[in-house]
Design an enzyme around this catalytic site. Structure first.
Site, PDB file in Angstrom:
ATOM      1  N   CYS A   1       5.934  67.357  76.148  1.00 17.40           N
ATOM      2  CA  CYS A   1       4.816  67.889  76.936  1.00 17.40           C
ATOM      3  C   CYS A   1       4.730  69.411  76.800  1.00 17.40           C
ATOM      4  O   CYS A   1       5.732  70.101  76.563  1.00 17.40           O
ATOM      5  CB  CYS A   1       5.009  67.575  78.417  1.00 17.40           C
ATOM      6  SG  CYS A   1       4.887  65.839  78.851  1.00 17.40           S
TER       7      CYS A   1
ATOM      8  N   GLU B   1       4.327  71.657  79.121  1.00 22.26           N
ATOM      9  CA  GLU B   1       5.106  72.407  80.113  1.00 22.26           C
ATOM     10  C   GLU B   1       6.548  72.584  79.655  1.00 22.26           C
ATOM     11  O   GLU B   1       7.146  73.646  79.814  1.00 22.26           O
ATOM     12  CB  GLU B   1       5.125  71.692  81.468  1.00 22.26           C
ATOM     13  CG  GLU B   1       3.758  71.458  82.092  1.00 22.26           C
ATOM     14  CD  GLU B   1       3.169  70.102  81.733  1.00 22.26           C
ATOM     15  OE1 GLU B   1       3.151  69.753  80.530  1.00 22.26           O
ATOM     16  OE2 GLU B   1       2.732  69.399  82.641  1.00 22.26           O
TER      17      GLU B   1
ATOM     18  N   ASN C   1       1.338  70.445  74.036  1.00 24.17           N
ATOM     19  CA  ASN C   1       2.012  69.168  73.790  1.00 24.17           C
ATOM     20  C   ASN C   1       2.092  68.899  72.290  1.00 24.17           C
ATOM     21  O   ASN C   1       1.180  69.251  71.526  1.00 24.17           O
ATOM     22  CB  ASN C   1       1.363  68.016  74.554  1.00 24.17           C
ATOM     23  CG  ASN C   1      -0.115  67.828  74.311  1.00 24.17           C
ATOM     24  OD1 ASN C   1      -0.835  68.773  74.040  1.00 24.17           O
ATOM     25  ND2 ASN C   1      -0.584  66.595  74.425  1.00 24.17           N
ATOM     26  N   ILE C   2       3.195  68.320  71.905  1.00 22.65           N
ATOM     27  CA  ILE C   2       3.463  68.038  70.492  1.00 22.65           C
ATOM     28  C   ILE C   2       3.859  66.569  70.392  1.00 22.65           C
ATOM     29  O   ILE C   2       4.952  66.181  70.835  1.00 22.65           O
ATOM     30  CB  ILE C   2       4.586  68.947  69.948  1.00 22.65           C
ATOM     31  CG1 ILE C   2       4.231  70.423  70.159  1.00 22.65           C
ATOM     32  CG2 ILE C   2       4.827  68.657  68.460  1.00 22.65           C
ATOM     33  CD1 ILE C   2       5.363  71.403  69.856  1.00 22.65           C
ATOM     34  N   GLU C   3       2.933  65.767  69.887  1.00 27.78           N
ATOM     35  CA  GLU C   3       3.176  64.321  69.819  1.00 27.78           C
ATOM     36  C   GLU C   3       3.905  63.961  68.532  1.00 27.78           C
ATOM     37  O   GLU C   3       4.123  64.803  67.653  1.00 27.78           O
ATOM     38  CB  GLU C   3       1.840  63.575  69.954  1.00 27.78           C
ATOM     39  CG  GLU C   3       1.204  63.863  71.307  1.00 27.78           C
ATOM     40  CD  GLU C   3      -0.005  63.005  71.625  1.00 27.78           C
ATOM     41  OE1 GLU C   3      -0.575  62.375  70.707  1.00 27.78           O
ATOM     42  OE2 GLU C   3      -0.373  62.977  72.817  1.00 27.78           O
TER      43      GLU C   3
ATOM     44  N   CYS D   1       3.572  65.752  84.614  1.00 29.61           N
ATOM     45  CA  CYS D   1       4.320  64.489  84.650  1.00 29.61           C
ATOM     46  C   CYS D   1       5.663  64.671  85.360  1.00 29.61           C
ATOM     47  O   CYS D   1       6.136  65.789  85.584  1.00 29.61           O
ATOM     48  CB  CYS D   1       4.517  63.942  83.238  1.00 29.61           C
ATOM     49  SG  CYS D   1       5.956  64.595  82.383  1.00 29.61           S
TER      50      CYS D   1
ATOM     51  N   CYS E   1       8.487  66.615  83.496  1.00 28.76           N
ATOM     52  CA  CYS E   1       8.271  68.068  83.516  1.00 28.76           C
ATOM     53  C   CYS E   1       8.577  68.649  84.895  1.00 28.76           C
ATOM     54  O   CYS E   1       9.123  69.749  85.010  1.00 28.76           O
ATOM     55  CB  CYS E   1       6.849  68.403  83.083  1.00 28.76           C
ATOM     56  SG  CYS E   1       6.586  68.116  81.320  1.00 28.76           S
TER      57      CYS E   1
END
Ligand code: THU
Length: 134
Positions: free
Chosen positions: A57, A59, A46-48, A88, A91
């Site tokens: 996310c 996935e 995940n890359i916020e 989620c 995804c």
């Protein structure tokens, strides 16, 4: 051609990817690894983002890497979180686009996992055929 799924190896790849997560806001790190039908594994984390909705996310990172490298036939995905959380809804819908029969391995940080399928996670789904048949 379908591969025999080395589930442990796929979970391991997802665990490694999790270590690269960028999650300074939630501190909820996620790793994913997707097995394509030619046997290649693509992973993601995940890359916020400081603008929260721009977050992606793990996935979707893994799946988009696969698709952008020319692999649309996806056989299985593993995801790893601290607590074995489930994927989620967004995804799940992205999985549906490319792999309605996807096997989904949901692991916690110890590597324990449960096996399910996208069909179980997203029943009665909307997909490409619904548009193409319209
Ligand atoms: N996250 C994922 O990477 N995958 C999921 O299926 C659930 C949520 C990430 C997004 C965000 O960076 C953090 O987990 C908390 O929601």
């Amino acid at each position: 051609m379908k591969n025999i799924i080395d589930e442990q190896a796929l979970v391991q790849r997802a665990m490694q990817a999790r270590s690269r997560a960028y999650a300074p806001y939630s501190n909820y790190t996620v790793g994913a690894a997707v097995l394509s039908e030619d046997g290649t594994i693509f992973d993601g984390c995940n890359i916020e983002n400081a603008t929260y909705p721009a977050t992606v996310c793990a996935e979707r990172v893994a799946i988009f890497k696969a698709v952008s490298e020319g692999r649309r036939q996806l056989q299985a995905i593993a995801l790893v979180t601290e607590n074995g959380g489930s994927p989620c809804g967004i995804c799940r819908q992205v999985m549906r686009e490319f792999a309605p029969e996807l096997v989904v391995l949901i692991a916690d940080s110890t590597g324990d996992y449960r096996r399910t399928t996208l069909a179980e996670l997203l029943p009665d789904s909307f997909g490409p055929e619904d548009l193409l048949d319209a």
